[in-house]
Design an enzyme around this catalytic site. Structure first.
Site, PDB file in Angstrom:
ATOM      1  N   ASP A  28      38.370   5.745 118.276  1.00 34.62           N
ATOM      2  CA  ASP A  28      38.779   7.019 118.853  1.00 34.62           C
ATOM      3  C   ASP A  28      38.293   7.135 120.300  1.00 34.62           C
ATOM      4  OD1 ASP A  28      39.335   9.999 118.994  1.00 34.62           O
ATOM      5  OD2 ASP A  28      39.793   9.550 116.903  1.00 34.62           O
ATOM      6  N   SER A  81      43.788  13.180 119.606  1.00 33.69           N
ATOM      7  CA  SER A  81      43.642  12.503 118.318  1.00 33.69           C
ATOM      8  C   SER A  81      44.723  12.909 117.322  1.00 33.69           C
ATOM      9  CB  SER A  81      42.259  12.794 117.734  1.00 33.69           C
ATOM     10  OG  SER A  81      41.267  12.404 118.665  1.00 33.69           O
ATOM     11  N   ASP A 171      38.545  19.796 128.605  1.00 39.67           N
ATOM     12  CA  ASP A 171      39.816  19.143 128.914  1.00 39.67           C
ATOM     13  C   ASP A 171      40.163  19.301 130.397  1.00 39.67           C
ATOM     14  OD1 ASP A 171      40.149  18.512 126.215  1.00 39.67           O
ATOM     15  OD2 ASP A 171      40.987  20.486 125.799  1.00 39.67           O
ATOM     16  N   ARG A 286      47.201  23.530 119.366  1.00 39.57           N
ATOM     17  CA  ARG A 286      46.570  22.434 118.632  1.00 39.57           C
ATOM     18  C   ARG A 286      45.757  23.004 117.466  1.00 39.57           C
ATOM     19  NH1 ARG A 286      42.839  17.596 121.179  1.00 39.57           N
ATOM     20  NH2 ARG A 286      41.461  17.373 119.404  1.00 39.57           N
ATOM     21  N   LYS A 361      36.528  13.103 112.104  1.00 40.42           N
ATOM     22  CA  LYS A 361      37.812  12.412 112.252  1.00 40.42           C
ATOM     23  C   LYS A 361      38.451  12.041 110.918  1.00 40.42           C
ATOM     24  CE  LYS A 361      37.725  12.336 116.800  1.00 40.42           C
ATOM     25  NZ  LYS A 361      38.730  12.974 117.671  1.00 40.42           N
ATOM     26  N   ASP A 430      34.891   8.741 121.462  1.00 39.06           N
ATOM     27  CA  ASP A 430      35.514  10.023 121.779  1.00 39.06           C
ATOM     28  C   ASP A 430      34.514  11.172 121.715  1.00 39.06           C
ATOM     29  OD1 ASP A 430      37.827  11.636 122.416  1.00 39.06           O
ATOM     30  OD2 ASP A 430      37.663  12.424 120.393  1.00 39.06           O
ATOM     31  N   HIS A 434      32.996  13.077 124.994  1.00 37.10           N
ATOM     32  CA  HIS A 434      33.237  14.495 125.292  1.00 37.10           C
ATOM     33  C   HIS A 434      31.968  15.222 125.752  1.00 37.10           C
ATOM     34  CE1 HIS A 434      37.388  15.170 124.492  1.00 37.10           C
ATOM     35  NE2 HIS A 434      37.341  14.825 123.211  1.00 37.10           N
ATOM     36  N   ASP A 471      43.475   5.700 119.650  1.00 32.81           N
ATOM     37  CA  ASP A 471      44.429   6.817 119.619  1.00 32.81           C
ATOM     38  C   ASP A 471      44.671   7.447 120.983  1.00 32.81           C
ATOM     39  OD1 ASP A 471      41.843   7.798 119.729  1.00 32.81           O
ATOM     40  OD2 ASP A 471      42.189   9.448 118.329  1.00 32.81           O
ATOM     41  N   HIS A 472      43.760   7.246 121.920  1.00 32.86           N
ATOM     42  CA  HIS A 472      43.881   7.777 123.285  1.00 32.86           C
ATOM     43  C   HIS A 472      42.652   7.309 124.044  1.00 32.86           C
ATOM     44  CE1 HIS A 472      40.728  10.666 122.326  1.00 32.86           C
ATOM     45  NE2 HIS A 472      41.406  10.974 121.231  1.00 32.86           N
ATOM     46  N   HIS A 501      39.877  13.660 127.579  1.00 33.05           N
ATOM     47  CA  HIS A 501      40.658  12.452 127.332  1.00 33.05           C
ATOM     48  C   HIS A 501      41.265  11.990 128.655  1.00 33.05           C
ATOM     49  CE1 HIS A 501      41.396  13.984 122.946  1.00 33.05           C
ATOM     50  NE2 HIS A 501      40.140  13.645 123.170  1.00 33.05           N
TER      51      HIS A 501
END
Length: 559
Positions: A28, A81, A171, A286, A361, A430, A434, A471-472, A501
């Site tokens: 991730d 994700s 973000d 989301r 996750k 991930d 963050h 996934d990103h 991300h």
């Protein structure tokens, strides 16, 4: 199992055998970017992931994980994700989140649906509340969508509007919340000139107020509830811009972690607690960080914290956040209909499946992978294991997270020979990325790499095949950059940390003793994305993918 009247039988692949164990590993937040000291994946010791690159281009390549490749509106939209795992599991690209909302707002369809009609019944006599992330990051919400929804509601009879803002800084750049609040305040001021009583009523930072996920810490939701519903918070201000500017001056504060505040009138009374008869919309599109607040707003029998009072409201989500729980029961925008996922096809065709991750996750390798669907397709054929995540700490405190535990569960599943597919998500790069803690993210990347080794070793032992992807992006670039790609500095000369991300592509590697001779990545799918992975995996299980799936990334070359 499969919907009636539909042929779930997959054709056999002419050149690839069935029955091999496929280890499917999703790292991730693991993208590919230029090597420098802010690329934690490059800085970390990652011998296993590095070794895969040596198989390039036959056994290692990059795929797109953002923007239109995962159903988002533009190439400026970062992957996430949820959409990433939707694409990985579904094998096709479905319009997602922001795109669905954009379309519903653009066509006005949002105002014709059941959800809007339901909340509109409160407009003549009560307050319309909006709760969500104040940001233009486009991952959970978008400021322009919020303004359009407020405009549409005011044109359709909303006389009293209250906005409960959650500041971002995750973000988007930390500190940007002041500008977003000013934009919103100016917009609401114009509405007030037209006779609509529109104000910001409360606020707080997204990681400290309201937006927890996977029931990690209900205290986060309670702090939001107290401010939004009860009108109670440790900090009281006359307006939101002043609130954010003042609270940001406290030591160790950032947009993400702003304490809750309420806006009060000249008599010190909160301007917008949620009361009986009001309408409430959570405007994030989301799902993951809205499910908990949705439960608090909707469930009569709720025991996660003392709500003090439970107002009888008309509540709708921007979208439905959990299709299995039917939560919320009312929503403004219809979800993408993701049908015929690879998981359902493979289960129907005899592929026994094991899926595992830790709490943060777990939903991604199960619910999102299966097209936003909870539970098993066939409990006899599948086993899903959730390992509890650390709670009560930020992830940089324990950056190794549960990577080893996940890998060991996968190893045991592989060695048991009970499953043909063993899929995991390793969250480290991930979740720690963050936090913006570069040193901890380096540790996280190393831990993920070590976990990959445990799984790959087990695949070697059973003569299986591995597929390793992501996934990103996230951990591969931890600094904000200018147009030339140079790190941006703040006014004190320090680098500006990037916690979000990225728009970077992600790797995919294939290998293992079970991989048939001549299997290699095709050269004629240069723009392949995450949605191409499903057909690829189906091939490795010995099947042809359905005709409408995004094309496979592999071919078999006769040696």
């Amino acid at each position: 199992m499969g919907s009636s009247g539909f042929n779930w039988k997959l054709a056999d692949h002419p050149k690839l055998p069935k029955g091999k164990t496929v280890g499917l590993i999703v790292l991730d937040g693991w993208g590919e970017a230029n090597p420098d000291q802010y690329n934690c994946i490059h800085v970390a010791e990652t011998p296993v992931m590095d070794s895969f690159k040596k198989g390039a281009p036959e056994r290692w390549r990059l795929v797109r994980a953002h923007g239109t490749a995962v159903g988002l509106p533009t190439e400026d939209d970062m992957g996430n994700s949820e959409v990433g795992h939707n694409a990985l599991g579904a094998g096709r690209i479905f319009a997602q989140g922001a795109k669905l909302v954009d379309s519903a707002l653009e066509t006005g369809k949002i105002y014709e649906g059941e959800g809007f009609k339901y909340i509109k019944e409160s407009f003549p006599t009560n307050t319309f509340h909006l709760i969500g992330l104040l940001s233009d990051g486009g991952v959970h919400s978008r400021l322009d969508q919020l303004l359009l929804l407020i405009k549409g509601a005011s044109e359709r009879g909303a006389k009293r509007i209250r906005v409960h803002v959650l500041t971002d800084g995750r973000d988007v750049l930390d500190g940007s919340s002041v500008g977003f609040a000013e934009t919103l305040e100016n917009y609401l001021a114009k509405l007030r000139e037209k006779g609509v009583d529109a104000q910001i009523a409360s606020g707080g930072g997204r990681m400290y107020v309201t937006m927890d996920r996977y029931e990690n810490d209900w205290g986060v939701v309670k702090r939001g509830w107290d401010a939004q519903v009860l009108g109670e918070a440790p900090h009281k201000f006359r307006n939101a811009v002043e609130a954010i500017k003042t609270l940001r001056q406290e030591p160790n504060t950032s947009d993400q972690y702003l304490p809750p505040f309420v806006i009060v009138d000249e008599n010190g009374k909160p301007v917008g607690p949620i009361v009986d008869g009001d309408a409430v919309v959570t405007f994030n599109f989301r799902a993951d960080r809205m499910v908990m607040i949705a439960k608090a707003l909707e469930y009569a029998d709720f025991d996660k914290f003392d709500r003090v009072r439970f107002p009888k409201i008309r509540y709708a989500g921007m979208l439905q956040y959990d299709g299995e729980l039917k939560l919320p029961s009312k929503y403004l925008v219809e979800p993408p209909e993701i049908d015929r996922t690879s998981g359902e096809y493979l289960t129907y065709n005899g592929v026994r499946t094991f899926a595992c991750s830790e709490t943060v996750k777990f939903g991604h390798v199960t619910f999102f992978w299966n097209g936003n669907r909870s539970g098993y397709f066939n409990p006899q054929m599948e086993e899903y294991v959730e390992i509890p995540s650390d709670s009560g700490i930020t992830f940089n405190v324990q950056p190794k997270m549960k990577a080893v535990e996940i890998a060991e569960k996968a190893r045991d599943a592989i060695l048991s020979k009970k499953f043909e597919q063993v899929r995991v998500n390793l969250p480290n790069s991930d979740m720690v990325g963050h936090t913006g803690d570069i040193e901890a993210t380096v540790v996280a990347c190393k831990a993920a790499d070590e976990a990959v080794k445990i799984i790959i070793d087990a695949i070697e032992q059973v003569g299986g095949i591995y597929v390793v992807t992501a996934d990103h992006g996230n951990a591969e670039d931890m600094v904000k950059r200018n147009k030339k790609g140079q790190p941006l500095l703040d006014k004190n000369g320090n680098i500006q940390i990037l916690t979000s991300h990225t728009l970077q592509p992600v790797p995919i590697a294939i290998g293992g003793p079970g991989l048939a001779p001549g299997v290699q990545f095709r050269k004629d799918v240069p723009n392949g994305g995450l949605a191409n992975v499903a057909a690829t995996v189906m091939n490795l299980h010995g099947f042809e993918a359905p005709a409408d799936y995004e094309t496979t990334l592999i071919e078999v070359v006769d040696n």
